[in-house]
Design an enzyme around this catalytic site. Structure first.
Site, PDB file in Angstrom:
ATOM      1  N   GLN A 172       0.842  -1.200   0.000  1.00  0.00           N
ATOM      2  CA  GLN A 172       0.000   0.000   0.000  1.00  0.00           C
ATOM      3  C   GLN A 172       0.876   1.248   0.000  1.00  0.00           C
ATOM      4  OE1 GLN A 172      -3.463  -0.434   2.892  1.00  0.00           O
ATOM      5  NE2 GLN A 172      -2.148  -2.077   3.559  1.00  0.00           N
ATOM      6  N   ILE A 202       3.602   4.083  -1.215  1.00  0.00           N
ATOM      7  CA  ILE A 202       3.866   4.753  -2.495  1.00  0.00           C
ATOM      8  C   ILE A 202       5.349   5.109  -2.618  1.00  0.00           C
ATOM      9  CG2 ILE A 202       1.519   5.622  -2.784  1.00  0.00           C
ATOM     10  CD1 ILE A 202       2.472   8.323  -1.664  1.00  0.00           C
ATOM     11  N   HIS A 237      -1.433   1.449  -4.406  1.00  0.00           N
ATOM     12  CA  HIS A 237      -1.851   2.857  -4.442  1.00  0.00           C
ATOM     13  C   HIS A 237      -0.915   3.716  -5.279  1.00  0.00           C
ATOM     14  CE1 HIS A 237      -3.811   1.737  -0.373  1.00  0.00           C
ATOM     15  NE2 HIS A 237      -4.592   1.461  -1.374  1.00  0.00           N
ATOM     16  N   CYS A 260       0.707  18.731 -19.453  1.00  0.00           N
ATOM     17  CA  CYS A 260       1.430  17.583 -20.025  1.00  0.00           C
ATOM     18  C   CYS A 260       2.230  18.023 -21.258  1.00  0.00           C
ATOM     19  CB  CYS A 260       0.420  16.500 -20.395  1.00  0.00           C
ATOM     20  SG  CYS A 260       1.110  15.197 -21.416  1.00  0.00           S
ATOM     21  N   CYS A 306       0.933  16.350 -24.623  1.00  0.00           N
ATOM     22  CA  CYS A 306      -0.307  16.959 -25.121  1.00  0.00           C
ATOM     23  C   CYS A 306      -0.013  18.337 -25.714  1.00  0.00           C
ATOM     24  CB  CYS A 306      -1.313  17.134 -23.989  1.00  0.00           C
ATOM     25  SG  CYS A 306      -2.120  15.623 -23.478  1.00  0.00           S
ATOM     26  N   THR A 324       0.269  -2.894   8.660  1.00  0.00           N
ATOM     27  CA  THR A 324      -0.954  -2.203   8.239  1.00  0.00           C
ATOM     28  C   THR A 324      -2.073  -2.494   9.234  1.00  0.00           C
ATOM     29  OG1 THR A 324      -2.653  -2.041   6.512  1.00  0.00           O
ATOM     30  CG2 THR A 324      -1.493  -4.143   6.654  1.00  0.00           C
ATOM     31  N   CYS A 366       8.187  -5.077  12.671  1.00  0.00           N
ATOM     32  CA  CYS A 366       8.491  -6.136  11.692  1.00  0.00           C
ATOM     33  C   CYS A 366       9.992  -6.224  11.385  1.00  0.00           C
ATOM     34  CB  CYS A 366       7.691  -5.935  10.418  1.00  0.00           C
ATOM     35  SG  CYS A 366       8.071  -4.403   9.562  1.00  0.00           S
TER      36      CYS A 366
HETATM   37 ZN    ZN Z   1      -0.960  14.260 -22.048  1.00  0.00          ZN
END
Ligand code: ZN
Length: 393
Positions: free
Chosen positions: A207, A209, A236, A273, A276, A333, A385
């Protein structure tokens, strides 16, 4: 004098010609289809067979995933509590840290062949990455004017609701990104990596990141998630990547793009972006209609948004359930996220149906609302842990 059949002068080609002409002139007696029982079968093995030793040295057994799994001689009562801190400190006689339970824990970690690990923030705190829910976790430290809980900064409906929240979100992301750049995997990560190296890890679902797994040799993830599925599934997302909400292109996260100072104006808060933008300028030159430029977001999944890779993750879970896992380790967790909790339940039942081992490892006991599947937990290991590899040494 005619050449005898054993004439060494003849080449194989000449021999085949010789045999052809001989078969034309001499009638051979009909031979039986199988040799008579008096003929001894050749004991010679085919050349391509691989020699297999009957017994492997224990040292070799350890690193072979095909090594025989010894019989489990002791299984504690369901949901037995094992105090890891006490055990590591040298205590052995307390009912919460006796040697039989320690052996059971070692057995699960050293002999299980199809292990599933479902990890949370608790596996990374030792590396210096803050968790979410503890007293000094992100939910507390990110609290401030207009933010009742740091959890708001992980809520899709909040972080993009106004400029001020956007700036705070960017600040949090850039700080977390900087932190994750400088840290290394923990001893627990290295232990799971060793299990993977021995071919005994079916999957690590994380979980977190922080993408610390990508710094190990055998716990790589893959972005975007596709077949063949990687060893680590980032449930995630990862702070190390960003993606466009229009063209879906994935980039390495560039913290410079996420403006976080109060003087930045609204349009700077969510970066545009580049891909784009390039397409858009080409369309403009060609006199084509504008299609707009996508916005870049850190590739982390927030509360109240649909998981972009939810279907793929579901497929990995199904594949792993079919693979009959023999050990489930839920670690670091508290299972507050409903989707992860449901996944744990599925795995716990599957593992228990195949007489495998389910372990809960955390600094605290499972919450009351998890009681409906706590019965599937063989052992609740209470403690840090990072002390599990210490115990195995
Ligand atoms: Zn884009």
């Amino acid at each position: 004098m005619e050449n005898s059949p054993h004439d060494p002068q003849k080449t194989p080609q000449e021999w085949s010609k010789h045999c052809e002409s001989a078969s034309g002139s001499i009638r051979r007696p009909k031979l039986p289809l199988s040799p008579p029982s008096t003929v001894k079968k050749s004991s010679q093995k085919p050349l391509n067979s691989v020699p297999r030793p009957k017994k492997l040295l224990p040292e070799l057994q350890k690193c072979s995933s095909r090594a025989r799994k010894p019989r489990l001689k002791y299984r504690p009562e369901p949901n037995t509590v094992f105090d890891l801190e006490l055990y590591v400190s040298g205590a052995r006689n307390s009912p919460r840290c006796n040697e039989s339970n320690a052996q059971f824990l070692r057995y699960a970690l050293q002999y299980s062949k199809r292990t599933i690990v479902i990890a949370g923030a608790g596996v990374s705190t030792d590396a210096g990455i803050p968790d979410f829910r503890s007293s000094d976790g992100l939910f507390s430290t990110l609290r401030g004017p207009g933010v009742s809980s740091g959890k708001d900064l992980f809520d899709y409906n909040v972080v993009y609701s106004n400029a001020e929240m956007g700036l705070r979100f960017n600040r949090m992301i850039t700080q977390l990104h900087a932190k994750c750049q400088e840290v290394s995997p923990t001893r627990f990560h290295q232990m799971v990596n060793s299990i993977a190296q021995e071919g005994r890890l079916r999957r690590l679902y994380t979980q977190n990141i922080d993408a610390l797994e990508d710094q190990t040799s055998h716990l790589q993830s893959k972005i975007p998630l596709e077949k063949p599925f990687p060893t680590t599934i980032q449930l995630h997302g990862s702070i190390k990547h960003m993606s466009c909400n229009k063209c879906s292109k994935i980039y390495h996260l560039d913290p410079q793009l996420f403006k976080s100072h109060d003087h930045h104006v609204d349009r700077d808060i969510v970066p545009l972006c580049p891909q784009c933008a390039e397409f858009e300028s080409v369309r403009a030159i060609a006199g084509m209609r504008s299609q707009g430029i996508g916005k870049l977001r850190p590739r982390v999944v927030l509360y109240n948004e649909i998981h972009p890779e939810g279907d793929s993750i579901g497929n990995v879970v199904l594949q792993d359930l079919k693979g009959k896992p023999d050990c489930l380790i839920i670690v670091g967790t508290t299972l507050k996220i409903p989707g992860v909790r449901a996944m744990c339940k599925q795995f716990a039942r599957q593992v228990h149906d195949s007489r495998g081992i389910v372990l809960w490892v955390n600094t605290e006991l499972p919450a009351k609302n998890l009681e409906d599947f706590v019965e599937c937990i063989d052992m609740t290991v209470v403690g840090d842990c990072q002390n599990i590899p210490v115990m195995l040494e």
